[in-house]
Design a protein around this motif. Sequence first.
Motif, PDB file in Angstrom:
ATOM      1  N   PRO A   2       0.813  -1.232   0.000  1.00 54.08           N
ATOM      2  CA  PRO A   2       0.000   0.000   0.000  1.00 54.08           C
ATOM      3  C   PRO A   2       0.841   1.274   0.000  1.00 54.08           C
ATOM      4  CG  PRO A   2      -0.068  -1.029   2.149  1.00 54.08           C
ATOM      5  CD  PRO A   2       0.684  -1.959   1.267  1.00 54.08           C
TER       6      PRO A   2
ATOM      7  N   SER B 101       1.461   2.395  -3.593  1.00 54.10           N
ATOM      8  CA  SER B 101       0.264   2.997  -4.211  1.00 54.10           C
ATOM      9  C   SER B 101      -0.059   4.351  -3.574  1.00 54.10           C
ATOM     10  CB  SER B 101      -0.942   2.070  -4.154  1.00 54.10           C
ATOM     11  OG  SER B 101      -0.879   1.251  -3.045  1.00 54.10           O
ATOM     12  N   LEU B 102       0.192   4.464  -2.257  1.00 53.56           N
ATOM     13  CA  LEU B 102      -0.053   5.740  -1.567  1.00 53.56           C
ATOM     14  C   LEU B 102       0.863   6.827  -2.106  1.00 53.56           C
ATOM     15  CD1 LEU B 102      -1.764   6.784   0.936  1.00 53.56           C
ATOM     16  CD2 LEU B 102       0.352   6.584   2.220  1.00 53.56           C
TER      17      LEU B 102
END
Lengths: 346, 214
Positions: A128, A131-132
Amino acid sequence: MKIQKFKSNKFKMFFFLITVVSMLAIFTSLSRIMIPFGFAYILSLMLKPIQKSFYSVELRKKGLSLLMLVGIAFVFSYPIIQGVKTVTEESHKIEYYLPKLEKYLREKYVSIQQEVKQRFNYEIKANPVNSLIEFGQENTKQLVIFLPKIIGSLLEWGIMIPLFLFFILKDERRVRFLFIKIVPNSIVERAYYLYHQFNTKFGDYIFAKAIEALIIGVIITTGLLIIGYPFAFLLGLLAAITNILPYAGPFLGFIPALIVGLVDQNPNTTLGAMIILYLVANIIDLALVFPVLVSKIVNLHPIVVVVSVILGSQFGGIVGMVISIPMAAFFKLLYQEIYLELYGKA
Amino acid sequence: MSSHEENIQNEFDLNPSKAKSKRLNIPTLEYFWQSSPLSAGNLNNVPCFLRSIKAFDNFSDYELKQFSHFIHKRSFSLDEVIIEEGDSGFGFYLIYDGDVEVFTRRTRVVDGLTEVYQQLVVRLSKFEYFGELALLEKQNKRNASVVSRGNTTLLAIYKPDIEELIERHPVIGAKFLQGISLIVAHRFNKVTEELRNTKEKLMELEHKLENSKI
């Protein structure tokens, strides 16, 4: 004797409704006018108490409006220029913090991944953090692309808001009287009363929230400066702005300060003191400022407040969240009036 | 024409050369003459109308002019309901032109059935007023219906405007509320008198009834 109601009033009612609907349609379709006008209107409501205090000097409205605009420009220009300068400097410093934040997030993620692997023998495959960061980079790019447009809009607002504000302060009563002229006789008293109540409640609420935000902003900024926390002005400003939003606001204002505290490697950064400061500021707000300033104005059930804020955010974003509570108070009043009309008279 | 103006006019007639030097004063005089809200040219205006109402006796001409800025002129056609009994009230009305009738809702039993009907209480005409309690009470309920008889023009003063008047011009606001208090006091005295008469009649009737029993 039979009383005939609404005789010859149908045409007036039709004309009135058509006028109101067309005005609303024009306003909502012209966002370039509606947004600065909305801001000017809210500002005019906030300035109403100040305007009233000048009535005793017997100044004419035009003179008073001009005097207020010049006064605002004179009183606030130095703090605004200084504040913008400080906040801009602090915003530039954030550029150096972003790689630190990225590094911190990656390290934390890897350590969590290892911990999970050790304890549960399970490997987290999703990433994540990447993607963040991609999401952040994409949004920054978009911001850079739209930056000239945003600056253009801000400059346009800078001219239009004071202009609208001046004419609202000067001619509001004249426009109100003209508008009252087209309201049908059968509803004029009630419509005028509701309009007055809406303006009073909305103005008082916005004024109270602005004072509340100012108090919180000053407490946070001063506190952060005393404990030597980085980005004191920027974080104080963020806390003041987010405080306008009920319930979620104080929490949203606290997150950036927490991130700065976690990312900052400086041993002088006192995370504990910062948390206590935010807690104290919010306790002061909840226990003293809110009950004295805000709650008496709207007098709504907490569930109604939460629901109206959610609905406001869904339909109008952040602006919707801010205006949702006075709108809910107005609808409560409208409901009471309709209820009284339908059931109360008997 | 005022005596002061007559003097000036005489001076003009007697000595035209001297008058030339005085000519400068004429526009000033004209200005003061025309700016008066009660001057001959403005006889049909709202301040002049208000001057004829007793409740505004203690207002100066300037105050009447200022007060008239807070008034709404509203037109009603024949049989149009102006206010309805039981409605929430927020306005006080002065009859500027035309006539209105005041009704109250009554019930009567006809052939064993209860019937609601409107009973005429009074007919009001130019320079009269109604609805003053709406400005004094917080949650006013109209205690009668008022219907326009013909084309009627009313001057309406609403509660929010009175609040603004008090904030902007406290002296005028106080004088207006004093006027309203006088109206209410007058009505109260009338009601008291009527009540006293009714009581006296009732006592007379009771006395007669007792005498007839004896």
